[in-house]
Design an enzyme around this catalytic site. Structure first.
Site: not given
Ligand code: NAP
Length: 269
Positions: A67, A104
């Site tokens: 992305k 998004d």
């Molecule tokens: P990302 O950029 O990898 O960010 C992950 C986030 O989760 C960060 O804030 C990270 O914290 C936190 N995290 C990950 N593992 C953790 C753990 N073990 N303990 C505590 N915090 C943890 O991922 P993303 O793309 O933003 O996606 C995040 C979520 O949104 C996912 O579940 C994804 O499926 C969902 N999502 C949904 C849509 C939709 O259309 N519905 C679209 C995009 C994403 P740190 O910053 O401290 O590492």
């Protein structure tokens, strides 16, 4: 050759985008395809070069881990690099240019468009890519204040200040303020990840709880919110919302959103 769009990522097998776009193409009787393509990071430049030369290619959706990197290969006419910092959709412009955009934020916003959040307080859990798109949308809605809860608090504080939003960054598990909207934009609660452990009792009765996680669809957070009688929005609404905006850009037709119930049933089967 049949026109087509596709989703690219590494891995890509899990993507639900082909099901969503395929459903809408069938429903509208459009003679086009929506595919999935496994593109590794070292193949990204070659991917865009080959698709640029393919007249049947209408564009692509982009998922993890491309992305941010994709910004280097597309024209950023809407200033996405400076705002959300990531593209999830690329289309071919009339002049043949590859144009990057991000649906998004719009996908997040659509299910809560009826809420008046101006001057209100929101809590966002997470500070990754999804949180960026959500904060962008909230800043455009005139939100009064945002509290971000995140494992990495410094990252959350930097994110907040990059949008010029008033608020604070606090560790996960901090007591909630009486916010109008709570959004989980972290990986917590997702299948294979730790649960999101949270006490919703400080939220007022008219608060809305929104979980971006869609696997599982019924997260513990949403179940807890419903048990308290709060309104909820699940992750499929955001997923379908961002796909709808991209579909229109690829195929020039509005998807049949009156068929969302059938689409949701297909995605959950
Ligand atoms: P990302 O950029 O990898 O960010 C992950 C986030 O989760 C960060 O804030 C990270 O914290 C936190 N995290 C990950 N593992 C953790 C753990 N073990 N303990 C505590 N915090 C943890 O991922 P993303 O793309 O933003 O996606 C995040 C979520 O949104 C996912 O579940 C994804 O499926 C969902 N999502 C949904 C849509 C939709 O259309 N519905 C679209 C995009 C994403 P740190 O910053 O401290 O590492």
């Amino acid at each position: 050759m049949k026109p087509y769009a596709e989703v690219i990522g590494d891995p890509i097998a899990h993507s639900k985008s082909p099901l969503i776009h395929g459903f809408w193409l069938d429903a509208l009787g459009i003679d086009a395809e929506y595919r999935r393509a496994h593109v590794r990071p070292e193949e990204l430049a070659g991917y865009f070069e080959s698709r640029r030369a393919d007249p049947a290619w209408r564009g692509c959706n982009i998922t993890i881990p491309h992305k941010q990197a994709a910004l280097d290969y597309v024209e950023d006419r809407g200033g996405v690099r400076e705002s959300i910092g990531a593209v999830n959709t690329v289309i071919r412009g009339e002049d043949g240019a590859l144009i990057g955009t991000n649906t998004d934020a719009g996908g997040f916003y659509a299910p809560i468009a009826g809420l008046d959040l101006e001057g209100r307080h929101a809590v966002v859990i997470g500070a990754g890519g999804a949180a960026r798109a959500i904060l962008f949308a909230l800043s455009r809605l005139g939100i009064g204040r945002v509290t971000i809860q995140n494992r990495n608090v410094l990252k959350a504080a930097a994110l907040l200040s990059s949008f010029g939003i008033k608020g604070d960054a606090v560790p996960l598990g901090s007591p909630l303020p009486p916010a109008a909207l709570l959004v989980n934009a972290s990986a917590l609660g997702m299948a294979g990840q730790p649960p999101l452990d949270i006490d919703l009792s400080p939220l007022p009765e008219d608060a809305v709880v929104y979980d971006a996680v869609y696997v599982p669809l019924e997260t513990q957070l949403l179940a807890q919110a419903r048990a308290r009688g709060l309104d909820t929005v699940d992750g499929l609404e955001m997923l379908i919302g961002q796909a709808a905006l991209a579909f229109e850009l690829f195929f020039g037709a509005e998807p049949p959103r009156d068929r969302d119930d059938a689409l949701r049933a297909l995605l959950m089967s």
